[in-house]
Scaffold this active site. Sequence first.
Site, PDB file in Angstrom:
ATOM      1  N   GLU A  77    -140.135  28.924  70.442  1.00 38.79           N
ATOM      2  CA  GLU A  77    -139.165  29.886  69.322  1.00 38.79           C
ATOM      3  C   GLU A  77    -137.830  29.469  69.348  1.00 38.79           C
ATOM      4  O   GLU A  77    -137.038  29.236  70.387  1.00 38.79           O
ATOM      5  CB  GLU A  77    -139.202  31.258  70.269  1.00 38.79           C
ATOM      6  CG  GLU A  77    -138.531  32.285  69.096  1.00 38.79           C
ATOM      7  CD  GLU A  77    -138.487  33.829  69.419  1.00 38.79           C
ATOM      8  OE1 GLU A  77    -137.846  34.559  69.015  1.00 38.79           O
ATOM      9  OE2 GLU A  77    -139.416  33.762  70.442  1.00 38.79           O
ATOM     10  N   GLU A 102    -132.144  29.501  72.703  1.00 34.02           N
ATOM     11  CA  GLU A 102    -131.123  30.193  72.110  1.00 34.02           C
ATOM     12  C   GLU A 102    -129.794  29.455  72.493  1.00 34.02           C
ATOM     13  O   GLU A 102    -129.807  29.096  73.638  1.00 34.02           O
ATOM     14  CB  GLU A 102    -131.281  31.602  72.761  1.00 34.02           C
ATOM     15  CG  GLU A 102    -129.961  32.409  72.114  1.00 34.02           C
ATOM     16  CD  GLU A 102    -129.937  32.631  70.436  1.00 34.02           C
ATOM     17  OE1 GLU A 102    -128.840  32.200  70.239  1.00 34.02           O
ATOM     18  OE2 GLU A 102    -130.831  33.127  70.012  1.00 34.02           O
ATOM     19  N   ASP A 136    -128.816  22.877  71.024  1.00 29.80           N
ATOM     20  CA  ASP A 136    -129.696  22.901  69.724  1.00 29.80           C
ATOM     21  C   ASP A 136    -131.004  22.638  69.638  1.00 29.80           C
ATOM     22  O   ASP A 136    -131.512  21.545  70.017  1.00 29.80           O
ATOM     23  CB  ASP A 136    -128.734  21.724  68.805  1.00 29.80           C
ATOM     24  CG  ASP A 136    -128.975  21.716  67.515  1.00 29.80           C
ATOM     25  OD1 ASP A 136    -130.056  22.111  67.111  1.00 29.80           O
ATOM     26  OD2 ASP A 136    -127.976  21.157  66.893  1.00 29.80           O
ATOM     27  N   ASP A 158    -129.994  33.477  61.273  1.00 38.52           N
ATOM     28  CA  ASP A 158    -128.814  33.797  60.685  1.00 38.52           C
ATOM     29  C   ASP A 158    -128.993  33.197  59.096  1.00 38.52           C
ATOM     30  O   ASP A 158    -129.344  32.037  58.807  1.00 38.52           O
ATOM     31  CB  ASP A 158    -127.506  33.085  61.405  1.00 38.52           C
ATOM     32  CG  ASP A 158    -126.456  33.515  60.891  1.00 38.52           C
ATOM     33  OD1 ASP A 158    -126.294  33.775  59.562  1.00 38.52           O
ATOM     34  OD2 ASP A 158    -125.386  33.414  61.504  1.00 38.52           O
ATOM     35  N   LYS A 162    -123.735  32.240  51.990  1.00 41.53           N
ATOM     36  CA  LYS A 162    -123.194  31.817  51.009  1.00 41.53           C
ATOM     37  C   LYS A 162    -123.600  30.512  50.484  1.00 41.53           C
ATOM     38  O   LYS A 162    -124.180  29.735  51.505  1.00 41.53           O
ATOM     39  CB  LYS A 162    -121.626  31.809  51.504  1.00 41.53           C
ATOM     40  CG  LYS A 162    -120.870  33.070  51.701  1.00 41.53           C
ATOM     41  CD  LYS A 162    -119.458  32.918  52.109  1.00 41.53           C
ATOM     42  CE  LYS A 162    -118.843  34.102  52.321  1.00 41.53           C
ATOM     43  NZ  LYS A 162    -117.419  34.053  52.739  1.00 41.53           N
ATOM     44  N   THR A 228    -138.940  43.038  66.631  1.00 38.87           N
ATOM     45  CA  THR A 228    -137.698  42.487  67.059  1.00 38.87           C
ATOM     46  C   THR A 228    -136.618  43.793  66.589  1.00 38.87           C
ATOM     47  O   THR A 228    -136.774  44.530  65.768  1.00 38.87           O
ATOM     48  CB  THR A 228    -137.254  41.301  66.523  1.00 38.87           C
ATOM     49  OG1 THR A 228    -136.762  41.518  65.171  1.00 38.87           O
ATOM     50  CG2 THR A 228    -138.345  40.233  66.662  1.00 38.87           C
ATOM     51  N   ARG A 229    -135.461  43.571  67.337  1.00 35.82           N
ATOM     52  CA  ARG A 229    -134.266  44.585  66.812  1.00 35.82           C
ATOM     53  C   ARG A 229    -133.900  44.268  65.568  1.00 35.82           C
ATOM     54  O   ARG A 229    -133.307  45.049  64.848  1.00 35.82           O
ATOM     55  CB  ARG A 229    -133.321  44.302  68.095  1.00 35.82           C
ATOM     56  CG  ARG A 229    -132.659  43.017  68.161  1.00 35.82           C
ATOM     57  CD  ARG A 229    -131.502  43.277  69.162  1.00 35.82           C
ATOM     58  NE  ARG A 229    -132.051  43.031  70.469  1.00 35.82           N
ATOM     59  CZ  ARG A 229    -131.193  42.960  71.598  1.00 35.82           C
ATOM     60  NH1 ARG A 229    -129.855  43.042  71.534  1.00 35.82           N
ATOM     61  NH2 ARG A 229    -131.833  43.002  72.777  1.00 35.82           N
ATOM     62  N   TYR A 230    -133.805  42.917  65.134  1.00 31.23           N
ATOM     63  CA  TYR A 230    -133.321  42.656  63.932  1.00 31.23           C
ATOM     64  C   TYR A 230    -134.239  43.212  62.747  1.00 31.23           C
ATOM     65  O   TYR A 230    -133.824  43.522  61.904  1.00 31.23           O
ATOM     66  CB  TYR A 230    -133.243  41.231  63.763  1.00 31.23           C
ATOM     67  CG  TYR A 230    -132.349  40.617  64.743  1.00 31.23           C
ATOM     68  CD1 TYR A 230    -130.954  40.853  64.533  1.00 31.23           C
ATOM     69  CD2 TYR A 230    -132.828  39.885  65.824  1.00 31.23           C
ATOM     70  CE1 TYR A 230    -130.039  40.318  65.615  1.00 31.23           C
ATOM     71  CE2 TYR A 230    -131.922  39.254  66.707  1.00 31.23           C
ATOM     72  CZ  TYR A 230    -130.548  39.462  66.786  1.00 31.23           C
ATOM     73  OH  TYR A 230    -129.693  38.948  67.729  1.00 31.23           O
TER      74      TYR A 230
END
Length: 249
Positions: A77, A102, A136, A158, A162, A228-230
């Site tokens: 993940e 992460e 990374d 994320d 832009k 998930t919370r998102y």
Amino acid sequence: MTASETTIPASPDAAGTPTVAVKASPDRLYGRQRGHPLRPRQQRLLDETLPRLRFDQTRLDDPARAFGRVPAEIWLEVGFGGGEHSLAQHAAHPDVGYIASEVFENGLCSLLSRLVPDDQEATAPVPDLLRIWDEDARALLRALPERSLDRMFLMFPDPWPKARHAKRRFVHPANIALVARALKPGAIWRVASDDPTYQAWVQEVMAAQDLFDTAPPATTRPEGWPPTRYEAKALQAGRQPLYWTFVRR
């Protein structure tokens, strides 16, 4: 177009077959790695628990040996956020070796805090088949042997909405081959996003590649996809998540 740019076909609705310039994905991390100052418990988790779960980089040539016992499969993940999806998958698939990646320290602490009790950060048992990669994720994908992963997840990344930040998105033309290299033929790559700009971007990038079989995304969370919370925040705000399943050719 410069040498640091690549091209992907424009959306299918565009007339003809124009291309758009996309800057190459840079070899650096963007975004925060630390939020609010860490509390004592969080610092202990990073100092005492994380080292016991960190993926052993000396095992990169044979990732199955990085776990406490040999797993039936290896899943990755990328960007696990608060860790609830990683932990749910780990609990539901106890024979799978799960690599949770992460870099955000508060996210790392969120996952670790659910694994060990307070004041037992250095002594409480840790899972045999869960390992953390706190660097990374692209470095891990480069270092793993070809065809070493059975499944991969990218849950609500994320969006970098832009246009000038498109190069920072994980779903990027430069990363598709990197992901494909590490996945076995027939392996699944799950992607979820609630951001309209990112959703359109995923559709455009994946339509332009030939390493994965694609299908229209689901508009409701499919069975076997832990919440998930998102996702919860997106639904509460009235945003429509999309859920893709890409299959390595």
